[in-house]
Write an enzyme that holds these catalytic residues in place. Structure first.
Site, short mmCIF file in Angstrom:
data_model
loop_
_atom_site.label_atom_id
_atom_site.label_comp_id
_atom_site.label_asym_id
_atom_site.label_seq_id
_atom_site.Cartn_x
_atom_site.Cartn_y
_atom_site.Cartn_z
N GLU A 163 0.81 -1.23 0.00
CA GLU A 163 0.00 0.00 0.00
C GLU A 163 0.84 1.27 0.00
O GLU A 163 0.74 2.10 0.91
CB GLU A 163 -0.97 0.01 1.18
CG GLU A 163 -2.06 -1.04 1.05
CD GLU A 163 -3.17 -0.89 2.10
OE1 GLU A 163 -3.04 -0.04 3.00
OE2 GLU A 163 -4.15 -1.63 2.01
N GLU A 369 -5.30 -8.48 0.85
CA GLU A 369 -6.00 -8.07 2.08
C GLU A 369 -7.47 -7.82 1.78
O GLU A 369 -7.80 -7.22 0.76
CB GLU A 369 -5.43 -6.76 2.67
CG GLU A 369 -4.16 -6.91 3.43
CD GLU A 369 -3.67 -5.61 4.06
OE1 GLU A 369 -4.51 -4.79 4.50
OE2 GLU A 369 -2.45 -5.41 4.09
#
Ligand code: BG6
Length: 472
Positions: A163, A369
């Site tokens: 991320e 995720e």
């Protein structure tokens, strides 16, 4: 239908689980320092002990085996391997991850290794401002070389950077993560260096002769337009460019899209993009894209006085946080409910994300995720009835199954998370795991593990390779 090789899994990150922050030669990361400054985190919590995976990894991996987990995504702490970020290697750190990987393999769990999940060595922040310094590319590559050499023959799935969009936004625009800045220029500079570091790592992996899957994981929140008004559609276009494709085009195509470059330039930002950089981005394209998906983002054209206040964390963003108002503004989506933390719940959005990525890049996708952060209650007899988590995951799995049926190549699904863990800005109140860890902000207690209802439910999903998702 999920194919037989589908990597049913679950995920975590070093700082959020390991603890052992200052033992066995580990150096400080920016999070070790940041979380100790009062006011930065929820109730001033930190990952000093976290859930003590460092000492309890065997117990946790035994639980993974019992559940039938096919894969486990975890991250390596850079300062555990290189206490000062470069220079001397810490043998105890190297040994620890060999132990974890070996234990996983012995349990029949495929390791998915994340190289960087936000815990930059503090020394590199001090030396050249971390991601803002170009030298980070060299230091990151050196760190990767060590990991590839040590673990490359055992680990077949590599996530380079987790991320990048989230840690740079929170760290350089919203001052909610280290280095707690508010500068658009710093944000784009840090991102540029992270792109180069990512490409350099992938290039090196290939040069070293490995043939596994490698790529970054983006926090991918597809953009929706608030209405069908063409101005809102343009806001969505700009949102996608600046908030999704900026990253994915560079990762997957190996170049900055001309639209993004122009939008950035319009903000008065300069990017030091050299010819060598362009070559490196081309040479370091990923062969798999990691998708971290939590929710979609609805946007409209910005109108004076209609700025939507961002929510979503216990530690809140300041009023003067930087944003992209000139292009788009967050809007409410009346069709979606939210979690207890105000994150929209949108299983179909995951399918939208997979479809958009497939039609743009046609690459294998790994869901690295997805999960529900919620308050859980441990009953007196040691149970956690988390039917809300089961419902949430079930809906998301079913959408993934549809996306696969529609042509997306999805390698696997790592839920966030396997065990309850430290949430960067929400302490231990916001829980995601299949395994409840009995600790809170005030006390570590005994860090005892309890299997939640969702543990058994996911066990059945994996055992039937998704068939049980269709049971009444
Ligand atoms: C992702 C991160 O952004 O979301 C994780 O990769 C993080 O590290 C997860 O924990 C959930 O976020 P939060 O703030 O609810 O803990």
């Amino acid at each position: 239908m999920f194919n037989k090789e589908f990597l049913w899994g679950s995920a975590s990150a070093a700082y959020q689980i390991e603890g052992a922050a200052r033992i066995d030669g580990k150096g400080d990361s920016i999070w070790d320092v940041y979380s100790h400054i009062p006011g930065n985190t929820f109730k001033d919590t930190n990952g000093d002990v976290a859930i003590d995976f460092y000492h309890k990894y065997k117990e946790d991996i035994a639980l993974m085996k019992e559940q039938g987990l096919k894969s486990y995504r975890f991250s390596v702490s850079w300062p555990r391997i290189l206490p000062t970020g470069s220079g001397d290697v810490n043998p105890k750190g190297i040994e620890f991850y060999h132990n974890v990987i070996d234990e996983l393999l012995a349990a029949g769990v495929e390791p998915i290794l994340t190289i960087y999940h936000w815990d930059l060595p503090q020394s590199l922040q001090d030396e050249y401002e971390g991601w803002e310094g170009r030298k980070v590319v060299e230091d990151f590559t050196n760190y990767c070389r060590i990991l590839f050499k040590e673990y490359g023959n055992k680990v077949k799935y590599w996530v380079t950077i987790n991320e990048q969009n989230v840690y740079t936004s929170l760290g350089y625009l919203f001052d909610m993560h280290p280095p707690k800045k508010r500068s658009m220029q710093s944000y784009y500079t840090a991102n540029h260096h992270a792109f180069l570091a990512n490409a350099s790592a992938i290039k090196l992996y290939k040069e070293m002769g490995f043939d596994g899957m490698i790529g970054p994981s983006l926090g991918l929140g597809p953009f929706y337009a608030a209405t069908s008004h063409p101005e809102d559609i343009m806001a969505m276009e700009d949102g996608q460019e600046l908030g999704n494709f900026y990253w994915t085009d560079i990762y997957c195509n190996g170049y900055y899209s001309p639209i993004v470059l122009r939008l950035i330039e319009k903000m008065g930002i300069t990017i030091d993009l050299t010819d060598e950089d362009k070559e490196l981005l081309q040479a370091g394209k990923c062969n798999m894209l990691g998708v971290n998906y939590y929710s979609t983002q609805t946007v409209s054209k910005y109108k004076e006085g209609e700025k939507l206040k961002q929510t979503g964390n216990t530690v809140q963003m300041g009023e003067d946080a930087l944003s992209f108002d000139q292009f788009y503004n967050s809007a409410n989506n009346p069709h979606l409910g939210t979690t207890e933390w105000g994150w929209t719940i949108d299983p179909t959005g995951l399918r939208v994300a997979l479809r958009r990525m497939t039609s743009r890049y046609n690459l294998p996708l790994l869901i690295t995720e997805n999960g529900l952060g919620a308050y859980d209650t441990l009953t007196e007899d040691g149970q956690v009835h988390d039917d809300y988590r089961i419902d949430f995951l079930k809906e998301h799995f079913l959408e993934v199954e549809k996306a696969i049926d529609e042509g997306c190549n999805v390698l696997g699904f790592a839920t966030w998370s396997f065990q309850d863990l430290f949430s960067w800005l929400n302490g231990y109140a916001k829980r995601y795991g299949f395994v409840y860890v009995d600790r809170d902000e005030e006390s570590e207690k005994e860090l005892k593990r309890y299997k939640k209802d969702s543990f058994y439910w996911y066990q059945e999903v994996m055992k039937t390779n998704g068939e049980s998702l269709h049971d009444e």
